[in-house]
Design an enzyme around this catalytic site. Structure first.
Site, PDB file in Angstrom:
ATOM      1  N   ASN A  56       0.880  -1.143  -0.032  1.00  0.00           N
ATOM      2  CA  ASN A  56      -0.022  -0.157  -0.352  1.00  0.00           C
ATOM      3  C   ASN A  56       0.883   1.449   0.005  1.00  0.00           C
ATOM      4  O   ASN A  56       1.991   1.209  -0.039  1.00  0.00           O
ATOM      5  CB  ASN A  56      -0.935   0.237   1.133  1.00  0.00           C
ATOM      6  CG  ASN A  56      -2.243   0.687   0.808  1.00  0.00           C
ATOM      7  OD1 ASN A  56      -2.178   1.581   0.242  1.00  0.00           O
ATOM      8  ND2 ASN A  56      -3.265   0.206   1.638  1.00  0.00           N
ATOM      9  N   HIS A  71      22.303   0.759  12.636  1.00  0.00           N
ATOM     10  CA  HIS A  71      23.627   1.329  12.961  1.00  0.00           C
ATOM     11  C   HIS A  71      24.128   0.819  14.240  1.00  0.00           C
ATOM     12  O   HIS A  71      23.338   0.881  15.214  1.00  0.00           O
ATOM     13  CB  HIS A  71      23.571   2.766  12.696  1.00  0.00           C
ATOM     14  CG  HIS A  71      23.058   3.284  11.144  1.00  0.00           C
ATOM     15  ND1 HIS A  71      24.145   3.454  10.190  1.00  0.00           N
ATOM     16  CD2 HIS A  71      22.164   3.536  10.618  1.00  0.00           C
ATOM     17  CE1 HIS A  71      23.402   3.934   8.871  1.00  0.00           C
ATOM     18  NE2 HIS A  71      22.126   3.649   9.232  1.00  0.00           N
ATOM     19  N   ALA A 130      -2.052  -2.723  12.929  1.00  0.00           N
ATOM     20  CA  ALA A 130      -1.540  -1.553  12.856  1.00  0.00           C
ATOM     21  C   ALA A 130      -0.725  -0.569  13.919  1.00  0.00           C
ATOM     22  O   ALA A 130      -1.107  -0.826  15.125  1.00  0.00           O
ATOM     23  CB  ALA A 130      -2.589  -0.525  12.704  1.00  0.00           C
ATOM     24  N   THR A 183      10.013  -6.730  16.633  1.00  0.00           N
ATOM     25  CA  THR A 183      11.499  -6.653  16.829  1.00  0.00           C
ATOM     26  C   THR A 183      12.062  -8.034  16.917  1.00  0.00           C
ATOM     27  O   THR A 183      13.205  -8.218  17.061  1.00  0.00           O
ATOM     28  CB  THR A 183      11.902  -5.863  18.208  1.00  0.00           C
ATOM     29  OG1 THR A 183      10.805  -6.641  19.278  1.00  0.00           O
ATOM     30  CG2 THR A 183      11.384  -4.439  18.276  1.00  0.00           C
ATOM     31  N   LYS A 184      10.968  -8.992  17.220  1.00  0.00           N
ATOM     32  CA  LYS A 184      11.570 -10.508  17.219  1.00  0.00           C
ATOM     33  C   LYS A 184      10.483 -11.163  16.203  1.00  0.00           C
ATOM     34  O   LYS A 184       9.500 -11.070  15.853  1.00  0.00           O
ATOM     35  CB  LYS A 184      11.150 -10.834  18.618  1.00  0.00           C
ATOM     36  CG  LYS A 184      11.950 -10.171  19.751  1.00  0.00           C
ATOM     37  CD  LYS A 184      12.472 -10.788  20.775  1.00  0.00           C
ATOM     38  CE  LYS A 184      13.124 -10.212  21.863  1.00  0.00           C
ATOM     39  NZ  LYS A 184      14.286  -9.476  21.444  1.00  0.00           N
ATOM     40  N   ARG A 197       3.723  -8.347  20.330  1.00  0.00           N
ATOM     41  CA  ARG A 197       3.603  -9.588  21.121  1.00  0.00           C
ATOM     42  C   ARG A 197       2.363 -10.329  20.289  1.00  0.00           C
ATOM     43  O   ARG A 197       1.412  -9.520  19.973  1.00  0.00           O
ATOM     44  CB  ARG A 197       3.511  -9.127  22.613  1.00  0.00           C
ATOM     45  CG  ARG A 197       4.573  -8.536  23.170  1.00  0.00           C
ATOM     46  CD  ARG A 197       4.323  -8.228  24.685  1.00  0.00           C
ATOM     47  NE  ARG A 197       5.202  -7.363  25.225  1.00  0.00           N
ATOM     48  CZ  ARG A 197       6.605  -7.535  25.546  1.00  0.00           C
ATOM     49  NH1 ARG A 197       7.010  -8.614  25.422  1.00  0.00           N
ATOM     50  NH2 ARG A 197       7.041  -6.389  26.125  1.00  0.00           N
ATOM     51  N   ARG A 206      -2.930 -13.920  20.144  1.00  0.00           N
ATOM     52  CA  ARG A 206      -3.553 -15.308  19.998  1.00  0.00           C
ATOM     53  C   ARG A 206      -2.960 -15.745  18.719  1.00  0.00           C
ATOM     54  O   ARG A 206      -2.414 -15.083  17.768  1.00  0.00           O
ATOM     55  CB  ARG A 206      -5.113 -15.060  19.780  1.00  0.00           C
ATOM     56  CG  ARG A 206      -5.678 -14.006  18.920  1.00  0.00           C
ATOM     57  CD  ARG A 206      -7.153 -13.837  19.453  1.00  0.00           C
ATOM     58  NE  ARG A 206      -7.789 -12.893  18.368  1.00  0.00           N
ATOM     59  CZ  ARG A 206      -8.469 -13.237  17.422  1.00  0.00           C
ATOM     60  NH1 ARG A 206      -9.106 -14.082  17.431  1.00  0.00           N
ATOM     61  NH2 ARG A 206      -9.022 -12.082  16.588  1.00  0.00           N
TER      62      ARG A 206
END
Length: 188
Positions: free
Chosen positions: A77, A107, A153, A158-159, A173, A176
């Site tokens: 999009n 960086h 949204a 990060t994982k 996180r 479900r």
């Protein structure tokens, strides 16, 4: 009439970017996108769609593999920025909302160096097939998002996110998992 003109412009962009070295394996629907340099580092499968304001940026020296690969029937999009120095692979049939940022690097944090002279630290970023990113999602370096996952949204990934997971938040996180569709019990 406007649709016909948009189609002609998209076909012209396919021709233009293919001539510059972007690997297109079929027709790609392109609005007014931006690819500033390193055209040969990008591979787009036929049937994917790039909306207005999408930026595909590859930095650094060319590699033997594409730095950005976008699978067939994936829709990206408006105003999404894909920023690669090593490898970003986006699967097939994905939906990426407006204003997303996807990267495979950041960086260093050497206190003796100014911010703009810090070395790049790169790790491959991958998204499986049928992944859905909501608006304004950020996906950081080294992350794998499993097939069929949904990212809410405004989330920052990060994982790694497992297959079929629904993840939200900063940092994202898993809240479900998608439920499989019930198999109808048909009696004949």
């Amino acid at each position: 009439m406007q649709r016909a003109i948009a189609g002609i412009k998209s076909r012209w962009r396919n021709f233009y970017y293919r001539r510059l070295g972007v690997k297109l394996t079929g027709y790609v629907w392109m609005r007014e996108i931006e690819i500033p340099r390193n055209y040969g580092d990008i591979e787009l499968e036929g049937g994917c769609s790039l909306d207005r304001g999408v930026v595909l940026l590859c930095s650094g020296e060319p590699l033997p593999h594409p730095k950005i690969r976008i699978g067939a029937s994936t829709y990206i999009n408006r105003h999404t920025f894909i920023d690669a120095s090593l490898s970003i692979a986006i699967g097939r049939e994905c939906a990426i909302g407006p204003g997303c940022y996807i990267t495979d690097h950041d960086h260093g944090l050497d206190s003796d160096l100014p911010p703009l002279t810090q070395p790049l630290i790169s790790q491959p970023t991958q998204m499986g097939d049928r992944v859905w990113l909501g608006a304004n999602v950020t996906v950081l370096k080294g992350v794998t998002i499993g097939q069929g996952a949904v990212i809410g949204a405004g989330s920052v990934v990060t994982k790694n996110i497992p297959e079929g997971a629904i993840a939200v938040g900063v940092p994202a996180r898993v809240i479900r998992y998608k439920q499989p569709l019930p198999v109808p019990n048909l009696v004949y």
